[in-house]
Design a protein around this motif. Structure first.
Motif, mmCIF file in Angstrom:
data_model
loop_
_atom_site.group_PDB
_atom_site.id
_atom_site.type_symbol
_atom_site.label_atom_id
_atom_site.label_comp_id
_atom_site.label_asym_id
_atom_site.label_seq_id
_atom_site.Cartn_x
_atom_site.Cartn_y
_atom_site.Cartn_z
ATOM 1 N N GLN A 125 0.706 -1.143 0.119
ATOM 2 C CA GLN A 125 -0.085 -0.192 -0.078
ATOM 3 C C GLN A 125 0.901 1.272 -0.012
ATOM 4 O O GLN A 125 2.080 1.348 0.401
ATOM 5 C CB GLN A 125 -1.030 0.056 1.139
ATOM 6 N N ASP A 137 3.720 4.917 3.881
ATOM 7 C CA ASP A 137 4.226 3.418 3.860
ATOM 8 C C ASP A 137 5.437 3.464 2.569
ATOM 9 O O ASP A 137 6.550 2.797 2.770
ATOM 10 C CB ASP A 137 3.277 2.097 3.664
ATOM 11 N N ASP A 144 -0.398 3.946 1.633
ATOM 12 C CA ASP A 144 -0.659 4.187 3.006
ATOM 13 C C ASP A 144 -2.132 3.772 3.420
ATOM 14 O O ASP A 144 -2.723 2.890 3.012
ATOM 15 C CB ASP A 144 -0.495 5.730 3.501
ATOM 16 N N ASP A 145 -2.418 4.078 4.749
ATOM 17 C CA ASP A 145 -3.639 3.413 5.177
ATOM 18 C C ASP A 145 -4.995 4.096 4.603
ATOM 19 O O ASP A 145 -6.112 3.582 5.017
ATOM 20 C CB ASP A 145 -3.899 3.488 6.763
ATOM 21 N N SER A 146 -4.875 5.245 4.076
ATOM 22 C CA SER A 146 -5.849 6.047 3.436
ATOM 23 C C SER A 146 -6.473 5.304 2.335
ATOM 24 O O SER A 146 -5.981 4.800 1.448
ATOM 25 C CB SER A 146 -5.617 7.303 2.776
ATOM 26 N N ARG A 147 -8.140 5.158 2.451
ATOM 27 C CA ARG A 147 -8.813 4.668 1.309
ATOM 28 C C ARG A 147 -10.066 5.626 1.047
ATOM 29 O O ARG A 147 -10.363 6.555 1.869
ATOM 30 C CB ARG A 147 -9.564 3.396 1.627
ATOM 31 N N LYS A 149 1.808 -4.167 4.243
ATOM 32 C CA LYS A 149 0.328 -4.268 4.203
ATOM 33 C C LYS A 149 -0.046 -4.244 2.691
ATOM 34 O O LYS A 149 0.553 -3.323 2.008
ATOM 35 C CB LYS A 149 -0.357 -3.054 4.754
#
Length: 185
Positions: free
Chosen positions: A140, A156, A142-145, A175
């Protein structure tokens, strides 16, 4: 909106080579050797219509602008079936790249062999190789969606790229990216 995760190709895999049609009007074809960076190379699979790509494209452009001058090569590849998804045609890829100010090639994987070689599953799907063409990061941005409320940081991917540039170890616990599935023929 589908939520397909990355397949997470094995770390250490040597970058599969390619020779693909470039959608930039001044360059007809491009190979891995043409885009390889001195310190590393980021190969990423995207497409024109995916909401996950639209969600992160500005940050991807910033990352490319930040790290190309530091020896990282960048290339985007679209492998979608354009018969059933004409919005991903090479002509519209050219337009998408122009509208988003791509400073890197955007290649068309017409027969989908390169997506299969990379085990790409979704858009966006990121693969970072070191200067020896070994896979050191996949997963990924990052964790944003879309719609999860987490701000886009690119954290990341940025950490992985900086580790390649400064010859630091990269955490192997990575991830997967999440996005629209590649539209297979």
């Amino acid at each position: 909106m589908s939520r397909t995760p990355s397949n997470m190709l094995a770390l250490g895999t040597i970058a599969p080579g390619f020779y693909l049609k470039n959608t930039h009007p001044n360059t007809h074809y491009c190979s891995f050797a043409d885009i390889k960076g001195k310190k590393g190379t980021l190969v990423f699979f995207i497409c024109n219509h995916c909401p996950f790509v639209h969600h992160v494209i500005d940050e991807v452009i910033r990352i490319a602008n930040d790290y190309q001058t530091q020896g990282i090569g960048f290339v985007a590849i679209s492998s979608n079936d354009v018969i059933n998804y004409p919005q991903d045609s090479p002509e519209l890829m050219t337009q998408f790249a122009f509208e988003n100010n791509f400073g890197f090639p955007y290649l068309y994987d017409e027969n989908q062999e390169i997506a299969k070689a990379y085990h790409a599953a979704c858009t966006p799907d990121f693969f970072l190789f070191d200067n020896l063409n070994k896979l050191v990061y996949r997963g990924q941005l990052d964790d944003s969606r879309p719609e999860n409320g987490i701000p886009i940081s690119g954290n990341d991917l940025r950490q992985a790229i900086e580790s390649v540039i400064y010859n630091r170890s990269i955490n192997p616990n990575q991830k997967p990216s999440i996005g629209c599935n590649i539209k297979w023929k």
